[in-house]
Design an enzyme around this catalytic site. Structure first.
Site, PDB file in Angstrom:
ATOM      1  CG  HIS A 133      48.629  34.294  33.067  1.00 56.61           C
ATOM      2  ND1 HIS A 133      48.797  35.085  34.158  1.00 56.61           N
ATOM      3  CD2 HIS A 133      47.995  35.075  32.138  1.00 56.61           C
ATOM      4  CE1 HIS A 133      48.293  36.292  33.932  1.00 56.61           C
ATOM      5  NE2 HIS A 133      47.797  36.302  32.713  1.00 56.61           N
ATOM      6  CE  LYS A 371      43.799  43.661  35.384  1.00 54.98           C
ATOM      7  NZ  LYS A 371      44.899  44.352  34.692  1.00 54.98           N
ATOM      8  CG  PHE A 372      39.673  35.946  37.402  1.00 52.53           C
ATOM      9  CD1 PHE A 372      39.489  36.005  38.777  1.00 52.53           C
ATOM     10  CD2 PHE A 372      38.904  36.758  36.594  1.00 52.53           C
ATOM     11  CE1 PHE A 372      38.543  36.855  39.336  1.00 52.53           C
ATOM     12  CE2 PHE A 372      37.951  37.617  37.134  1.00 52.53           C
ATOM     13  CZ  PHE A 372      37.768  37.669  38.514  1.00 52.53           C
ATOM     14  CB  CYS A 373      45.891  33.141  36.281  1.00 49.51           C
ATOM     15  SG  CYS A 373      46.465  33.070  37.976  1.00 49.51           S
ATOM     16  CB  ALA A 374      42.805  35.024  32.153  1.00 42.13           C
TER      17      ALA A 374
END
Ligand code: PLP
Length: 447
Positions: A133, A371-374
């Site tokens: 992100h 979701k790991f900032c993705a």
């Protein structure tokens, strides 16, 4: 059910090679059953532990700590020297060109937002929609998203087309060095060469690459590199944007304030400084910048040992995961793409959030779930994997990882597959937590 053991847990010699030490080595973590085990930090991709060399250098500097650029005193002069000297270390670490600016920021997110504020009006931006992100969001409204194809060759041709079709005027390609979801390396030099052919500039998001592999601006022929100190074992709040000065010099200062000005008159007319000062208003974070510079020098010196150490652990981790029934590893490209030590997966029959909580509470292992900032990348890979999961678990290794941590993780996963959790868990503030959670806090957190 029985699960066949993987090949014997022997590692090739390089994993025993001397690699720089980190501050969390040997530190115990409590388990819910009252035992204590060495904390297995398998979450380097989020924030890496502090290098011993960094902590020592900060301790050595702190008695001299004083204002930067602002004081006539001896300690201020030393602090200013430390701060300005750090630019040369970052320059060497990233293979920067002589004319490249080194601007200190808080982290990669800050550096990318600074660049987004500085690109000329009308710049069209091209990027893969699977970016983190921090790289995906700062350009909203002027960006072409290229869906990530399944193979590298198509990725190159998709970018070629997107750049060819983007409007006349300044163009910028945003490229990730290593995926924070799968660890896979992107073909940065090839993408930058395509960008160059279309007259576009390239910014490399090296947040996940720089802690693990050398980054060379000149060899890759990119225009900008951004990175975070806390992912490079320097957790004192500094990051950097390194690259061409012209757009940065033409832009309005990122923050208005002291340090970014040459002159201010009574009508508040301002003559702004050039980069780097132009975009570093306010008292600089000299401790963070010093830490980052020391980490850069240490990593730069140890690049080969770092890669050998991590590759051996990564091979063992992936081979072990492949033997555990129900594990689905996520991959952007085919599973053979070179990668840094990041692996995301799901385990059938157990939610990723619960799995991460069990690993922590019952095994002293720190991983990340989510979701790991993705969100786009992780959501797509989860759907393609056939898992009925909305989130994944991410294991990320680095200098704080030892072979025993990987063995413990694999043994824990096997036990969870066979017997499930041994404790009760409840959702607390939206996340799984042991219930009850008897683990004591360290003394410094007690009232
Ligand atoms: N880019 C990538 C690939 C990342 O993995 C991250 C953080 O996880 C970032 C950018 C943002 O880094 P920071 O949170 O340090 O700004």
């Amino acid at each position: 059910m029985t699960i066949a053991p993987v090949r014997p847990a022997t590692y090739p010699a390089p994993v025993r090679a001397a690699v720089p030490g980190v501050r969390c080595a040997g530190v115990p973590a409590p388990l819910v059953d009252g035992r204590r085990v060495e904390y297995a930090n398998l979450d380097h991709g989020a924030s890496a532990p502090c290098l011993d060399a960094v902590a020592d250098a900060v301790d050595e500097f702190l008695p001299y700590y004083a204002s930067v650029h602002r004081g006539a005193g001896y300690f201020s002069q030393i602090s200013t020297k430390v701060y300005e000297g750090a630019r040369a270390s970052l320059r060497a670490f990233t293979g920067a060109r002589e004319r490249d600016a080194v601007v200190f920021t808080r982290n990669t997110t800050d550096a990318l937002n600074l660049l987004a504020e500085s690109v000329p009006r009308g710049t069209s931006v091209v990027l893969f929609d699977t970016e983190h992100h921090a790289a995906l969001l700062p350009w909203r409204g002027r960006v072409t998203h290229v869906p990530t194809p399944r193979d590298v060759h198509s990725a190159l041709s998709e970018v070629d087309t997107a750049l060819a079709e983007s409007p006349e005027g300044p163009r910028l390609l945003v490229v990730c060095g290593a995926s924070n979801v799968t660890g896979e390396l992107w073909p940065v030099a090839e993408l930058a060469a395509i960008a160059r052919r279309h007259g576009a500039r390239t910014v490399l998001d090296a947040a996940q690459l720089a802690p693990h592999r050398p980054v060379d601006i000149r060899a890759l022929d990119v225009d900008y590199v951004v990175l975070s100190g806390h992912k490079c074992y320097a957790p004192y709040g500094a990051g950097a944007l390194i690259g061409r000065a012209d757009w940065l010099n033409a832009a309005q200062p990122y923050l208005a304030g002291g340090g970014a000005t040459k002159l201010v008159n009574e009508q508040l007319g301002v003559s702004w400084a050039k980069v780097p000062e132009r975009h570093e208003a306010g008292s600089p974070n000299v401790v963070g910048v010093h830490a980052l510079a020391v980490a850069a020098k240490t990593l730069g010196r140890s690049a080969e040992a770092v890669a050998e150490h991590e590759n051996a652990l990564l091979d063992r981790l992936r081979a072990g995961l492949a033997t555990i029934p129900g594990v689905r590893e996520l991959s952007l490209f085919d599973g053979a793409r070179e990668r840094v030590g990041v692996v995301s997966f799901t385990l059938d029959g157990i939610e990723s959030g619960l799995l991460a909580a069990v690993l922590s509470a019952e095994h002293g292992i720190g991983v990340r779930d989510g979701k790991f900032c993705a969100h786009i990348a992780t959501g797509r890979l989860l759907a393609e994997s056939g898992a009925e999961a909305e989130t994944a678990v991410r294991v990320s290794i680095g200098l704080g990882t030892r072979a025993e941590h990987i063995e413990r993780l694999l043994a824990a996963l096997r036990a969870i597959v066979l017997y499930g959790p041994s404790w009760d868990y409840a959702i607390v503030d939206g996340k799984y937590a042991p219930s009850p959670d008897p683990r004591p806090l360290p003394a410094f957190l007690e009232e």
